[in-house]
Design an enzyme around this catalytic site. Structure first.
Site, short mmCIF file in Angstrom:
data_model
loop_
_atom_site.label_atom_id
_atom_site.label_comp_id
_atom_site.label_asym_id
_atom_site.label_seq_id
_atom_site.Cartn_x
_atom_site.Cartn_y
_atom_site.Cartn_z
N ALA A 171 -13.54 5.38 -20.65
CA ALA A 171 -14.33 6.23 -19.75
C ALA A 171 -14.20 7.70 -20.11
O ALA A 171 -15.19 8.45 -20.07
CB ALA A 171 -13.89 5.99 -18.31
N SER A 226 -15.85 -4.24 -13.05
CA SER A 226 -15.91 -5.54 -13.73
C SER A 226 -17.07 -6.42 -13.27
O SER A 226 -17.33 -7.45 -13.87
CB SER A 226 -14.61 -6.29 -13.47
OG SER A 226 -14.46 -6.50 -12.09
N TYR A 261 0.82 -1.21 0.00
CA TYR A 261 0.00 0.00 0.00
C TYR A 261 0.86 1.26 0.00
O TYR A 261 0.44 2.29 -0.55
CB TYR A 261 -1.01 -0.03 1.16
CG TYR A 261 -2.11 -1.02 0.86
CD1 TYR A 261 -3.13 -0.71 -0.03
CD2 TYR A 261 -2.09 -2.30 1.40
CE1 TYR A 261 -4.11 -1.64 -0.36
CE2 TYR A 261 -3.06 -3.24 1.08
CZ TYR A 261 -4.06 -2.89 0.20
OH TYR A 261 -5.02 -3.81 -0.14
N HIS A 273 -15.01 1.28 -0.21
CA HIS A 273 -13.87 0.39 0.06
C HIS A 273 -12.71 1.12 0.74
O HIS A 273 -11.58 0.65 0.71
CB HIS A 273 -13.39 -0.28 -1.24
CG HIS A 273 -14.34 -1.31 -1.76
ND1 HIS A 273 -14.26 -1.85 -3.01
CD2 HIS A 273 -15.41 -1.90 -1.17
CE1 HIS A 273 -15.23 -2.74 -3.19
NE2 HIS A 273 -15.95 -2.78 -2.09
N CYS A 316 0.03 6.19 16.36
CA CYS A 316 -1.29 6.81 16.19
C CYS A 316 -1.27 8.19 16.84
O CYS A 316 -1.01 8.32 18.03
CB CYS A 316 -2.38 5.95 16.83
SG CYS A 316 -3.99 6.77 16.85
P1 NAD Z 1 -11.60 -4.29 -11.93
O1 NAD Z 1 -10.15 -4.06 -12.15
O2 NAD Z 1 -12.05 -5.61 -11.46
O3 NAD Z 1 -12.34 -3.94 -13.29
C1 NAD Z 1 -12.03 -2.80 -14.01
C2 NAD Z 1 -13.06 -2.63 -15.11
O4 NAD Z 1 -12.79 -1.40 -15.75
C3 NAD Z 1 -13.04 -3.73 -16.17
O5 NAD Z 1 -14.36 -4.16 -16.42
C4 NAD Z 1 -12.44 -3.02 -17.40
O6 NAD Z 1 -13.03 -3.48 -18.60
C5 NAD Z 1 -12.82 -1.57 -17.15
N1 NAD Z 1 -11.89 -0.60 -17.72
C6 NAD Z 1 -10.54 -0.68 -17.82
N2 NAD Z 1 -10.04 0.42 -18.40
C7 NAD Z 1 -11.11 1.24 -18.65
C8 NAD Z 1 -11.25 2.52 -19.25
N3 NAD Z 1 -10.19 3.22 -19.69
N4 NAD Z 1 -12.50 3.03 -19.38
C9 NAD Z 1 -13.59 2.34 -18.96
N5 NAD Z 1 -13.52 1.13 -18.38
C10 NAD Z 1 -12.29 0.57 -18.23
O7 NAD Z 1 -12.09 -3.13 -10.93
P2 NAD Z 1 -13.31 -3.03 -9.92
O8 NAD Z 1 -14.52 -3.65 -10.52
O9 NAD Z 1 -13.35 -1.61 -9.48
O10 NAD Z 1 -12.88 -3.93 -8.67
C11 NAD Z 1 -11.58 -3.77 -8.19
C12 NAD Z 1 -11.43 -3.62 -6.71
O11 NAD Z 1 -10.08 -3.18 -6.49
C13 NAD Z 1 -12.28 -2.55 -6.10
O12 NAD Z 1 -12.76 -3.05 -4.92
C14 NAD Z 1 -11.35 -1.37 -5.82
O13 NAD Z 1 -11.49 -0.94 -4.47
C15 NAD Z 1 -9.96 -1.90 -5.94
N6 NAD Z 1 -9.09 -1.05 -6.82
C16 NAD Z 1 -9.16 0.31 -6.74
C17 NAD Z 1 -8.38 1.10 -7.59
C18 NAD Z 1 -8.47 2.61 -7.48
O14 NAD Z 1 -8.73 3.11 -6.40
N7 NAD Z 1 -8.27 3.37 -8.56
C19 NAD Z 1 -7.53 0.50 -8.53
C20 NAD Z 1 -7.49 -0.91 -8.58
C21 NAD Z 1 -8.28 -1.68 -7.71
#
Ligand code: NAD
Length: 235
Positions: A220, A178, A51, A109, A136
């Site tokens: 996006a 996803s 992290y 989350h 802390c």
């Molecule tokens: P995921 O990685 O499982 O899915 C990402 C989705 O985004 C996929 O369906 C993919 O097709 C789509 N995607 C990829 N690039 C894209 C773009 N440029 N435009 C539009 N869509 C696009 O992510 P999730 O469903 O959010 O689950 C992941 C878990 O991991 C969450 O719980 C989250 O908390 C955590 N996470 C967070 C971050 C962050 O804070 N940015 C990054 C990675 C993971």
């Protein structure tokens, strides 16, 4: 009320890797090791380091909100000015929605730039590295700070507020997620059952795409502003 659920896909073009896509954040890392309470108990240094690296990436000056984050903030402000409401619920732990100007926002989350004390429960802003020596600032207890991140097997935050909002929204929109991670993946079905229209905005059809009435596919930064223009132009 418009309920918007966002996932890692909305931040991908801002330089934050997604979860499961090729080249994604978790490639080469076992989720069990870095994103579960058991993994943390077994090897806290490894989890804290994982992290710490993600936090440093988020603070890189090159990482900034993209046109999709900005469009959602614009939608919220415009709808509010007309007496309506947009609620943004994000699975993301980055701070790009708030940096873009979103205000009615729930981080279900957790948040990368916060730490939580396992002794006193205090949640605090934290921008540096976290180590087992970190103290802390609230209770002065050493060695008990952890990232304010909801790990697998832990309960997401704000669930009562989220369930209530799913029951009263007229439109449910999912952006860049996803459909793999529950309970968020089940929100579309709850909203639908409560009578809402449903729309998926994603790079490609997600696992749960068939649960949505409509879908638009592409990056996006292109499809989210186009959809927002449509909503605001059509009102
Ligand atoms: P995921 O990685 O499982 O899915 C990402 C989705 O985004 C996929 O369906 C993919 O097709 C789509 N995607 C990829 N690039 C894209 C773009 N440029 N435009 C539009 N869509 C696009 O992510 P999730 O469903 O959010 O689950 C992941 C878990 O991991 C969450 O719980 C989250 O908390 C955590 N996470 C967070 C971050 C962050 O804070 N940015 C990054 C990675 C993971």
């Amino acid at each position: 009320m418009i309920f918007i659920l966002t996932g890692a896909g909305i931040s991908q073009e801002s330089g934050i890797p997604t979860f499961r896509d090729a080249g994604g954040l978790w490639e080469g890392e076992n989720v069990e090791d870095v994103a579960t309470p058991r993994g943390f108990a077994r090897n806290p240094d490894r989890v804290l380091d994982f992290y710490n690296a993600r936090r440093r990436n988020l603070l890189d000056p090159a990482v900034a909100p993209n046109a999709a984050h900005q469009a959602l903030a614009r939608l919220e402000a415009a709808v509010a000015a007309r007496g309506g409401e947009v609620l943004l619920v994000t699975q993301n732990v980055d701070n790009l929605h708030e940096r873009a100007g979103s205000k009615n926002l729930l981080h279900m989350h957790g948040e990368m730039l916060k730490a939580r004390c396992q002794l006193c429960g205090e949640v605090m802003r934290w921008e540096g590295d976290l180590t087992r020596q970190s103290v802390c600032p609230s209770c002065a207890g050493p060695g008990r700070l952890r990232p304010h991140i909801v790990w697998f097997e832990e309960m997401p935050l704000y669930m009562p507020e989220i369930e209530q909002a799913l029951n009263r929204c007229r439109l449910f929109v999912s952006v860049g997620t996803s459909g793999n991670v529950y309970p968020a993946a089940g929100f579309v079905s709850l909203a639908r059952r409560a009578g809402a229209d449903t729309l998926e905005l994603n790079l490609e059809r997600s696992l749960g795409a068939s649960r949505f009435r409509d879908g638009r596919y592409g990056k996006a930064s292109a499809i989210v502003p186009a959809w927002v223009d449509e909503v605001l132009g059509g009102q």
